[in-house]
Design an enzyme around this catalytic site. Structure first.
Site, PDB file in Angstrom:
ATOM      1  N   ARG A 103       1.134  16.560 -10.225  1.00 38.85           N
ATOM      2  CA  ARG A 103       0.228  16.032 -10.985  1.00 38.85           C
ATOM      3  C   ARG A 103      -1.321  16.114 -10.705  1.00 38.85           C
ATOM      4  NH1 ARG A 103       1.705  10.700 -14.199  1.00 38.85           N
ATOM      5  NH2 ARG A 103       0.264   9.906 -12.657  1.00 38.85           N
ATOM      6  N   GLU A 104      -1.148  15.152  -9.815  1.00 40.12           N
ATOM      7  CA  GLU A 104      -2.237  15.329  -9.049  1.00 40.12           C
ATOM      8  C   GLU A 104      -2.870  15.657  -8.153  1.00 40.12           C
ATOM      9  OE1 GLU A 104      -3.793  12.420 -10.579  1.00 40.12           O
ATOM     10  OE2 GLU A 104      -2.007  11.265 -11.075  1.00 40.12           O
TER      11      GLU A 104
END
Length: 80
Positions: free
Chosen positions: A20-21
């Site tokens: 996600r990051e």
């Protein structure tokens, strides 16, 4: 906000957070203090750098807190 994750799920959760990051965040270990104990513990966080297209730039702490509070997105801690 600090979250304690179940060690048996840590690899899965961290893999999902890393995915996600991935768009320009650095994964860092920092010292964090809990409100209840006041004791410093090691915590993992993701920090956006200036090259990140989602980086909003420098701002006073209260503005950063408001940006975080208003942000939304998937969270692997709460997926089924």
């Amino acid at each position: 906000m600090l979250y304690r994750i179940d060690p048996s799920q840590s690899k899965t959760i961290l893999d999902e957070l890393d995915y996600r990051e991935k768009g320009g965040y650095d994964r860092l270990i920092v010292d964090a203090c809990t409100e209840t104990s006041g004791t410093a513990i090691e915590a993992l966080t993701y920090v956006a750098h200036a090259g990140n297209p989602n980086y909003l730039g420098p701002a006073p702490d209260h503005e950063i807190a408001a940006q975080i509070a208003e942000s939304t997105g998937p969270c692997p801690l709460y997926t089924s």
